[in-house]
Design a protein around this motif. Structure first.
Motif, PDB file in Angstrom:
ATOM      1  N   TYR A   1     -27.212 -30.016 -12.123  1.00 43.11           N
ATOM      2  CA  TYR A   1     -27.098 -28.613 -12.507  1.00 43.11           C
ATOM      3  C   TYR A   1     -28.131 -28.337 -13.575  1.00 43.11           C
ATOM      4  CZ  TYR A   1     -23.164 -26.172 -10.368  1.00 43.11           C
ATOM      5  OH  TYR A   1     -22.362 -25.489  -9.505  1.00 43.11           O
ATOM      6  N   LYS A   2     -28.772 -27.187 -13.470  1.00 39.78           N
ATOM      7  CA  LYS A   2     -29.723 -26.803 -14.517  1.00 39.78           C
ATOM      8  C   LYS A   2     -29.125 -25.632 -15.283  1.00 39.78           C
ATOM      9  CE  LYS A   2     -34.582 -25.474 -15.063  1.00 39.78           C
ATOM     10  NZ  LYS A   2     -35.837 -25.154 -14.344  1.00 39.78           N
ATOM     11  N   ALA A   3     -29.049 -25.769 -16.596  1.00 40.88           N
ATOM     12  CA  ALA A   3     -28.542 -24.664 -17.415  1.00 40.88           C
ATOM     13  C   ALA A   3     -29.598 -24.361 -18.472  1.00 40.88           C
ATOM     14  CB  ALA A   3     -27.214 -25.046 -18.061  1.00 40.88           C
ATOM     15  N   TYR A   4     -29.887 -23.090 -18.650  1.00 45.19           N
ATOM     16  CA  TYR A   4     -30.926 -22.705 -19.612  1.00 45.19           C
ATOM     17  C   TYR A   4     -30.361 -22.685 -21.038  1.00 45.19           C
ATOM     18  CZ  TYR A   4     -34.164 -21.898 -15.841  1.00 45.19           C
ATOM     19  OH  TYR A   4     -34.996 -22.108 -14.757  1.00 45.19           O
ATOM     20  N   GLY A   5     -31.283 -22.916 -21.985  1.00 42.16           N
ATOM     21  CA  GLY A   5     -30.885 -23.144 -23.374  1.00 42.16           C
ATOM     22  C   GLY A   5     -30.111 -22.032 -24.047  1.00 42.16           C
ATOM     23  N   GLY A   6     -30.304 -20.795 -23.612  1.00 39.59           N
ATOM     24  CA  GLY A   6     -29.632 -19.673 -24.284  1.00 39.59           C
ATOM     25  C   GLY A   6     -28.253 -19.357 -23.735  1.00 39.59           C
ATOM     26  N   GLU A   7     -27.838 -20.104 -22.716  1.00 36.42           N
ATOM     27  CA  GLU A   7     -26.488 -19.896 -22.175  1.00 36.42           C
ATOM     28  C   GLU A   7     -25.440 -20.344 -23.189  1.00 36.42           C
ATOM     29  OE1 GLU A   7     -24.962 -18.598 -19.663  1.00 36.42           O
ATOM     30  OE2 GLU A   7     -26.694 -18.092 -18.406  1.00 36.42           O
ATOM     31  N   THR A   8     -24.305 -19.694 -23.182  1.00 36.60           N
ATOM     32  CA  THR A   8     -23.196 -20.138 -24.019  1.00 36.60           C
ATOM     33  C   THR A   8     -22.651 -21.442 -23.425  1.00 36.60           C
ATOM     34  OG1 THR A   8     -22.682 -17.876 -24.587  1.00 36.60           O
ATOM     35  CG2 THR A   8     -20.886 -19.468 -24.835  1.00 36.60           C
ATOM     36  N   TRP A   9     -22.531 -22.442 -24.271  1.00 34.07           N
ATOM     37  CA  TRP A   9     -22.102 -23.760 -23.801  1.00 34.07           C
ATOM     38  C   TRP A   9     -20.804 -23.695 -22.991  1.00 34.07           C
ATOM     39  CZ3 TRP A   9     -23.453 -28.447 -22.613  1.00 34.07           C
ATOM     40  CH2 TRP A   9     -22.454 -29.400 -22.436  1.00 34.07           C
ATOM     41  N   ASP A  10     -19.820 -22.987 -23.525  1.00 35.15           N
ATOM     42  CA  ASP A  10     -18.511 -22.951 -22.866  1.00 35.15           C
ATOM     43  C   ASP A  10     -18.580 -22.266 -21.488  1.00 35.15           C
ATOM     44  OD1 ASP A  10     -15.676 -23.515 -22.941  1.00 35.15           O
ATOM     45  OD2 ASP A  10     -15.376 -21.358 -23.184  1.00 35.15           O
ATOM     46  N   ASP A  11     -19.469 -21.295 -21.339  1.00 33.65           N
ATOM     47  CA  ASP A  11     -19.619 -20.637 -20.031  1.00 33.65           C
ATOM     48  C   ASP A  11     -20.116 -21.655 -19.003  1.00 33.65           C
ATOM     49  OD1 ASP A  11     -18.886 -18.290 -21.202  1.00 33.65           O
ATOM     50  OD2 ASP A  11     -20.895 -17.400 -21.216  1.00 33.65           O
ATOM     51  N   PHE A  12     -21.040 -22.495 -19.442  1.00 34.55           N
ATOM     52  CA  PHE A  12     -21.557 -23.536 -18.537  1.00 34.55           C
ATOM     53  C   PHE A  12     -20.445 -24.516 -18.164  1.00 34.55           C
ATOM     54  CE2 PHE A  12     -23.064 -27.979 -18.552  1.00 34.55           C
ATOM     55  CZ  PHE A  12     -23.575 -28.004 -17.268  1.00 34.55           C
TER      56      PHE A  12
ATOM     57  N   GLU B   1     -36.452 -38.024 -35.443  1.00 32.50           N
ATOM     58  CA  GLU B   1     -37.918 -38.250 -35.473  1.00 32.50           C
ATOM     59  C   GLU B   1     -38.749 -37.029 -35.060  1.00 32.50           C
ATOM     60  OE1 GLU B   1     -36.902 -41.190 -32.433  1.00 32.50           O
ATOM     61  OE2 GLU B   1     -35.440 -40.599 -33.948  1.00 32.50           O
ATOM     62  N   GLN B   2     -38.283 -36.310 -34.049  1.00 35.61           N
ATOM     63  CA  GLN B   2     -39.108 -35.213 -33.518  1.00 35.61           C
ATOM     64  C   GLN B   2     -38.539 -33.842 -33.887  1.00 35.61           C
ATOM     65  OE1 GLN B   2     -41.903 -35.897 -32.337  1.00 35.61           O
ATOM     66  NE2 GLN B   2     -41.736 -38.039 -31.708  1.00 35.61           N
ATOM     67  N   LYS B   3     -37.794 -33.810 -34.953  1.00 34.98           N
ATOM     68  CA  LYS B   3     -37.152 -32.552 -35.372  1.00 34.98           C
ATOM     69  C   LYS B   3     -38.181 -31.420 -35.472  1.00 34.98           C
ATOM     70  CE  LYS B   3     -33.858 -31.290 -38.911  1.00 34.98           C
ATOM     71  NZ  LYS B   3     -33.009 -31.878 -39.931  1.00 34.98           N
ATOM     72  N   GLY B   4     -37.876 -30.297 -34.861  1.00 35.28           N
ATOM     73  CA  GLY B   4     -38.757 -29.134 -34.968  1.00 35.28           C
ATOM     74  C   GLY B   4     -39.885 -29.108 -33.942  1.00 35.28           C
ATOM     75  N   ARG B   5     -40.097 -30.210 -33.247  1.00 35.23           N
ATOM     76  CA  ARG B   5     -41.236 -30.263 -32.320  1.00 35.23           C
ATOM     77  C   ARG B   5     -40.954 -29.572 -30.978  1.00 35.23           C
ATOM     78  NH1 ARG B   5     -44.710 -35.575 -30.364  1.00 35.23           N
ATOM     79  NH2 ARG B   5     -45.767 -34.526 -28.650  1.00 35.23           N
ATOM     80  N   TYR B   6     -39.754 -29.834 -30.443  1.00 35.63           N
ATOM     81  CA  TYR B   6     -39.463 -29.359 -29.099  1.00 35.63           C
ATOM     82  C   TYR B   6     -38.518 -28.156 -29.097  1.00 35.63           C
ATOM     83  CZ  TYR B   6     -41.273 -33.908 -27.689  1.00 35.63           C
ATOM     84  OH  TYR B   6     -42.062 -35.003 -27.497  1.00 35.63           O
ATOM     85  N   PHE B   7     -38.849 -27.189 -28.262  1.00 37.34           N
ATOM     86  CA  PHE B   7     -37.955 -26.051 -28.038  1.00 37.34           C
ATOM     87  C   PHE B   7     -37.293 -26.298 -26.689  1.00 37.34           C
ATOM     88  CE2 PHE B   7     -37.001 -21.971 -26.161  1.00 37.34           C
ATOM     89  CZ  PHE B   7     -36.445 -21.253 -27.209  1.00 37.34           C
ATOM     90  N   ILE B   8     -35.960 -26.323 -26.668  1.00 36.92           N
ATOM     91  CA  ILE B   8     -35.263 -26.682 -25.427  1.00 36.92           C
ATOM     92  C   ILE B   8     -35.121 -25.482 -24.504  1.00 36.92           C
ATOM     93  CG2 ILE B   8     -33.082 -27.554 -24.469  1.00 36.92           C
ATOM     94  CD1 ILE B   8     -33.014 -29.371 -27.015  1.00 36.92           C
ATOM     95  N   ILE B   9     -35.811 -25.578 -23.385  1.00 36.13           N
ATOM     96  CA  ILE B   9     -35.803 -24.471 -22.421  1.00 36.13           C
ATOM     97  C   ILE B   9     -34.588 -24.572 -21.507  1.00 36.13           C
ATOM     98  CG2 ILE B   9     -37.039 -23.493 -20.437  1.00 36.13           C
ATOM     99  CD1 ILE B   9     -39.614 -24.531 -21.948  1.00 36.13           C
ATOM    100  N   ALA B  10     -34.368 -25.768 -20.964  1.00 35.08           N
ATOM    101  CA  ALA B  10     -33.245 -25.955 -20.040  1.00 35.08           C
ATOM    102  C   ALA B  10     -32.798 -27.408 -20.061  1.00 35.08           C
ATOM    103  CB  ALA B  10     -33.653 -25.566 -18.619  1.00 35.08           C
ATOM    104  N   VAL B  11     -31.541 -27.611 -19.682  1.00 30.47           N
ATOM    105  CA  VAL B  11     -30.990 -28.964 -19.648  1.00 30.47           C
ATOM    106  C   VAL B  11     -30.485 -29.237 -18.226  1.00 30.47           C
ATOM    107  CG1 VAL B  11     -29.326 -30.562 -20.702  1.00 30.47           C
ATOM    108  CG2 VAL B  11     -30.244 -28.664 -22.062  1.00 30.47           C
ATOM    109  N   TYR B  12     -30.818 -30.410 -17.707  1.00 33.49           N
ATOM    110  CA  TYR B  12     -30.314 -30.837 -16.388  1.00 33.49           C
ATOM    111  C   TYR B  12     -29.132 -31.774 -16.616  1.00 33.49           C
ATOM    112  CZ  TYR B  12     -34.886 -29.306 -14.690  1.00 33.49           C
ATOM    113  OH  TYR B  12     -36.014 -28.576 -14.397  1.00 33.49           O
ATOM    114  N   PHE B  13     -28.019 -31.456 -15.965  1.00 34.93           N
ATOM    115  CA  PHE B  13     -26.819 -32.289 -16.090  1.00 34.93           C
ATOM    116  C   PHE B  13     -26.532 -32.959 -14.755  1.00 34.93           C
ATOM    117  CE2 PHE B  13     -26.454 -29.015 -19.281  1.00 34.93           C
ATOM    118  CZ  PHE B  13     -25.960 -29.688 -20.389  1.00 34.93           C
ATOM    119  N   LYS B  14     -26.198 -34.249 -14.807  1.00 35.94           N
ATOM    120  CA  LYS B  14     -25.776 -34.941 -13.581  1.00 35.94           C
ATOM    121  C   LYS B  14     -24.250 -34.942 -13.577  1.00 35.94           C
ATOM    122  CE  LYS B  14     -26.690 -39.261 -15.845  1.00 35.94           C
ATOM    123  NZ  LYS B  14     -26.392 -40.204 -16.481  1.00 35.94           N
TER     124      LYS B  14
END
Ligand code: EPU
Length: 356
Positions: free
Chosen positions: A102-113, A187-200
């Motif tokens: 499943y792909k969920a985009y970063g701005g979705e409300t966690w609980d909705d996902f 280590e990489q704090k601030g470097r990456y902006f999370i666009i989407a997360v893939y869940f298995k």
């Protein structure tokens, strides 16, 4: 894309503290996210990424920089035939046949996902129901509850890499997940902006033993099924009975992390009567705070929640200094009584961006 100036951080975070940020961007696509980073670079301002502000605390002097809020929406099952990323496709074929991505985009409300996939019968995130925040924040601190962690079902994360000015996909193995930890908050704090997360996820039910509070709820309500939607219902009820909703009661979830000790320390505190959970020598910090007699106490405009001692409620405090005093009083009490040092869980707006 929405750009605003001089917005109080107290209006962007559920702890309701913090002075103004110079700029705040609400971005709705990956290109808008990139644009916001470019804007900050052109102005030589630091960036701080915020989801729904449920786990971030502002300071009185605000933020001399650009806050970027992730508002990128979408939740969809991934059809392998549509995958353009060949690396992702290759790794996908290594997963068990009953697993779906499943792909969920970063701005979705966690609980909705969580609800969307659980009602479809997929197991993997159901015990994480009703955790405040966004999908994009879930991998950052590897949210966890009732024996599940986001890392257990995260397959990969699509990011905008602000250092390389490029988009990429990071596999779970590259994210260095552990208890409330990932590369995104270390280590990489601030470097990456999370666009989407893939869940298995897979069709089925939680296999591990359930936490006592959850099992109690199921027993009391004569629920024998462990199907994901039932677990979501139970977790939501248990959480709602103890944890204040940060949207209505100013707070930011568990204010302190739980503690993991080495064997010698575990034996030492056990002699003081502290329950130690094994394996892992886990100490429930809520127990420590409660057993210092702090539950329900008022500390400089903050209140320790009387149903969950790990939650600090901003009752009527206005200043960060009040939080410092309240936090100090709790930490000192626990240190004096048990010789243990508590660590704050919510993130703070970084010092270097603070208006001096
Ligand atoms: N406990 C007390 N008094 C309290 C709270 C807890 O004695 O006021 C003891 C009890 O022994 C209880 C045990 O701690 O059985 C565990 O308590 P609970 O299940 O409420 O969870 P927690 O350890 O306080 C953690 C997470 C929560 C998560 C719950 C449920 C951390 C820092 N917190 O809290 O996460 O929802 O487990 O699994 O790990 C969050 O991170 O914002 C958060 C809410």
């Amino acid at each position: 894309m929405i750009l605003r100036e001089n917005v109080p951080i107290k209006d962007l975070t559920t702890m309701r503290l913090g002075g103004p940020t110079t700029f705040v961007f609400d971005v709705e696509s990956e290109d808008e996210a990139r644009g916001a980073f470019t804007f900050a670079e052109e102005k030589s301002l630091p960036v701080f990424v915020l989801g729904s502000g449920a786990n971030t605390i502002g300071r009185d002097n605000g933020f001399k920089g650009v806050i970027i809020r992730n508002k990128i929406k979408g939740i969809e099952p991934v059809n392998p035939d549509d995958l353009e990323n060949s690396e992702l496709l290759d790794s996908l074929s290594a997963l068990p046949a009953d697993t779906i991505l499943y792909k969920a985009y970063g701005g979705e409300t966690w609980d909705d996902f969580v609800r969307a996939v659980s009602v479809e019968g997929f197991t993997g995130v159901e015990a994480l129901a009703a955790i405040p925040g966004t999908v994009g924040a879930a991998p950052v601190q590897n949210i966890g509850a009732y024996g599940q962690e986001a890392a257990g079902s995260i397959f990969a994360v699509d990011v905008y890499d602000s250092v390389a000015d490029d988009y990429k996909t990071l596999f779970a193995e590259e994210c260095d997940f552990s208890y409330r930890h990932s590369i995104f908050n270390s280590e990489q704090k601030g470097r990456y902006f999370i666009i989407a997360v893939y869940f298995k996820l897979r069709k089925g039910e939680i296999e591990s033993e359930l936490y006592a509070s959850l099992q109690d709820y199921l027993d009391k309500n004569n629920i024998t099924s462990r199907e994901p939607a039932k677990i979501v219902e139970a977790v939501t009820a248990v959480r709602n009975s103890k944890l204040p909703d940060p949207e209505t009661i100013a707070s930011s979830g568990s204010f302190f992390k739980n503690i993991y000790l080495d064997d010698a320390e575990a034996e030492r505190v056990e002699k003081l009567g502290v329950p130690v959970r094994r394996p892992g020598n886990k100490i429930n910090t809520g127990w420590l705070v409660e057993n210092c007699g702090l539950k329900g106490q008022d500390l400089n405009g903050f209140k320790i929640c009387d149903t969950a001692a790990l939650v600090l409620i901003n009752d009527h405090a206005e200043a960060y200094a009040d939080l410092e005093k309240a936090r100090g009083a709790i930490m000192d009490a626990v240190k004096d009584k048990f010789g243990l040092t508590l660590e704050q869980e919510p993130e703070e707006i970084p010092e270097e961006g603070i208006n001096a």
